[in-house]
Design a protein around this motif. Structure first.
Motif, PDB file in Angstrom:
ATOM      1  N   GLY A 149      -4.475  12.103  23.029  1.00  0.00           N
ATOM      2  CA  GLY A 149      -3.423  12.571  23.372  1.00  0.00           C
ATOM      3  C   GLY A 149      -2.691  11.264  23.062  1.00  0.00           C
ATOM      4  N   SER A 150      -1.349  11.728  22.755  1.00  0.00           N
ATOM      5  CA  SER A 150       0.244  10.498  22.719  1.00  0.00           C
ATOM      6  C   SER A 150       0.834  10.610  23.748  1.00  0.00           C
ATOM      7  N   ARG A 151       0.966   9.349  24.436  1.00  0.00           N
ATOM      8  CA  ARG A 151       2.426   9.003  25.320  1.00  0.00           C
ATOM      9  C   ARG A 151       2.915   8.451  25.230  1.00  0.00           C
ATOM     10  N   THR A 152       4.203   8.172  26.008  1.00  0.00           N
ATOM     11  CA  THR A 152       5.288   7.551  26.232  1.00  0.00           C
ATOM     12  C   THR A 152       5.107   6.907  26.175  1.00  0.00           C
ATOM     13  N   VAL A 153       5.660   5.578  25.970  1.00  0.00           N
ATOM     14  CA  VAL A 153       5.067   4.162  26.856  1.00  0.00           C
ATOM     15  C   VAL A 153       6.170   3.414  27.062  1.00  0.00           C
ATOM     16  N   ASP A 154       7.275   3.204  27.325  1.00  0.00           N
ATOM     17  CA  ASP A 154       8.454   1.694  27.937  1.00  0.00           C
ATOM     18  C   ASP A 154       7.499   0.326  28.225  1.00  0.00           C
ATOM     19  N   LEU A 155       6.875   0.124  27.001  1.00  0.00           N
ATOM     20  CA  LEU A 155       7.114  -1.300  27.192  1.00  0.00           C
ATOM     21  C   LEU A 155       7.263  -2.609  28.534  1.00  0.00           C
ATOM     22  N   GLU A 156       8.382  -2.838  28.968  1.00  0.00           N
ATOM     23  CA  GLU A 156       9.058  -3.877  29.870  1.00  0.00           C
ATOM     24  C   GLU A 156       9.549  -3.030  31.181  1.00  0.00           C
ATOM     25  N   GLU A 265       5.728  15.824  31.745  1.00  0.00           N
ATOM     26  CA  GLU A 265       6.169  16.740  31.307  1.00  0.00           C
ATOM     27  C   GLU A 265       6.839  16.677  30.166  1.00  0.00           C
ATOM     28  N   TYR A 266       6.806  15.410  29.695  1.00  0.00           N
ATOM     29  CA  TYR A 266       8.012  15.311  28.816  1.00  0.00           C
ATOM     30  C   TYR A 266       7.106  15.214  27.281  1.00  0.00           C
TER      31      TYR A 266
END
Length: 372
Positions: A149-156, A265-266
């Motif tokens: 699966g893919s996940r959302t990542v905020d690098l900063e 959840e998102y």
């Protein structure tokens, strides 16, 4: 001759096909109706539906106080008493009773329009939604760990969170070492105080070594006093760092956990929406896609809000951490330097600078009355 049984007065009212009274029987109808109604229920307060017994036709009579003119008066409707209702029902009349602005019923119980929801059904619906949400989130976590699966990542933001967790571990190590130093210093101060008392006792009992024992007694007592001052500074340092680590940083990490749950959840609902969009679009799938789009939008807003909250808390935490640690590190350095340099005046001045009050030895000990 057998006496003829009287007919009901309400059944003798002649009614035309359009529901209007014949003028010839108007006076007799009013007189009979007044006799049949209970006291306190006037003609101007009653609306009656009359059914004829002798014919197939039926009509509605609106009774009121008729003036001398031929104009038909308006009627006002009230709820009659149970006694009046039973009497009129026995005469073949149906009373129309208002139900508080709702549709009027001629018979039967009054049914409220807004039915009370079943609490058991509401709980069941909540359990169903929770189970569905838990299933989607668990599937997303497993797929991420398996690399599917893919996940959302905020690098900063992720980098700042990693730095915070690493710093928390380092601050906990400093806190643990400072507590160890405080415990060891307390034992040393206690030993120095006992040694000073022993030197003072021997100074009184050994006349030939009176001065030597006296010098050592004064030195040990001074070291014990300075050690208590240093111990107060170290304990103040420990308390401040403990508040920073276990309250301020821990509160921020709790918000980070909520942010990570919102992110899972998102991503779970985003994956669900992407799978539905890849499938066929027909009458059965379009409602599901629309519902999935709404749920995705709700969790996206929640995720954006939590990400903003974490960013703000990290910013304020960094400012608070720099301010607190700057003061505490200056205190720790000045107190240690003054103690080992033997500068008692500088050591006491350091505690006054940071508004530290030392506890008097034995102040916390219970009195003899409390011990009893």
């Amino acid at each position: 001759m057998a006496q003829e049984s009287p007919k009901n007065s309400a059944a003798e009212i002649p009614v035309t096909s359009n529901g209007q009274l014949e003028d010839s029987h108007e006076h007799s109808f009013n007189r009979d109706l007044k006799c049949s109604l209970p006291v306190g229920l006037g003609l101007s307060e009653t609306k009656i539906t009359s059914h004829g017994f002798d014919g197939a036709k039926e009509g509605v009579v609106e009774a009121g106080q008729f003036p001398s003119s031929a104009a038909s008066p308006k009627s006002s409707v009230i709820s009659p008493s149970s006694a009046a209702a039973s009497r009129l029902a026995g005469q073949g009349c149906d009373l129309i009773i208002p139900t508080g602005g709702r549709a009027q019923q001629k018979s039967g119980p009054v049914v409220l329009a807004d039915e009370v929801k079943n609490p058991a059904m509401e709980k069941l619906e909540l359990v169903r939604k929770w189970s569905l949400n838990t299933y989607k989130c668990t599937r997303q976590i497993i797929s991420e760990k398996l690399g599917r699966g893919s996940r959302t990542v905020d690098l900063e933001l992720e980098a700042q969170i990693d730095i915070l967790r690493d710093n928390k571990k380092k601050y906990e190590n400093i806190l643990r070492l400072a507590q160890t130093l405080s415990t060891q210093l307390f034992q040393m101060v206690h030993t120095q105080r006992q040694l000073g008392e022993a030197f003072a006792d021997l100074s009184l009992k050994s006349l030939e070594l009176h001065e030597e024992f006296g010098y050592n007694a004064d030195t040990q007592k001074l070291l014990a006093k300075n050690g208590e001052t240093l111990l107060g500074a170290i304990n103040f340092f420990i308390a401040s760092v403990n508040t920073l680590v276990n309250k301020t940083i821990e509160d921020t990490l709790l918000t980070v956990k909520q942010y990570e749950s919102a992110r899972i959840e998102y991503d779970a609902y985003r994956t669900d929406l992407e799978e539905l969009n890849l499938g066929p679009r027909d009458a059965n799938t379009l409602p599901k896609i629309e519902q999935s789009q709404q749920l995705f939008q709700v969790h996206k807003e929640k995720y954006d809000k939590m990400r903003n909250d974490v960013s703000i808390k990290l910013k304020f935490l960094e400012e608070n951490k720099v301010k607190v640690l700057h003061n505490q590190l200056v205190l720790f350095h000045n107190a240690i330097a003054a103690y080992f340099a033997g500068n008692q005046k500088q050591l006491e001045q350091t505690l006054k600078q940071f508004h530290i009050k030392l506890k008097t030895p034995g102040a916390d000990a219970p009195s003899w009355l409390e011990e009893q």
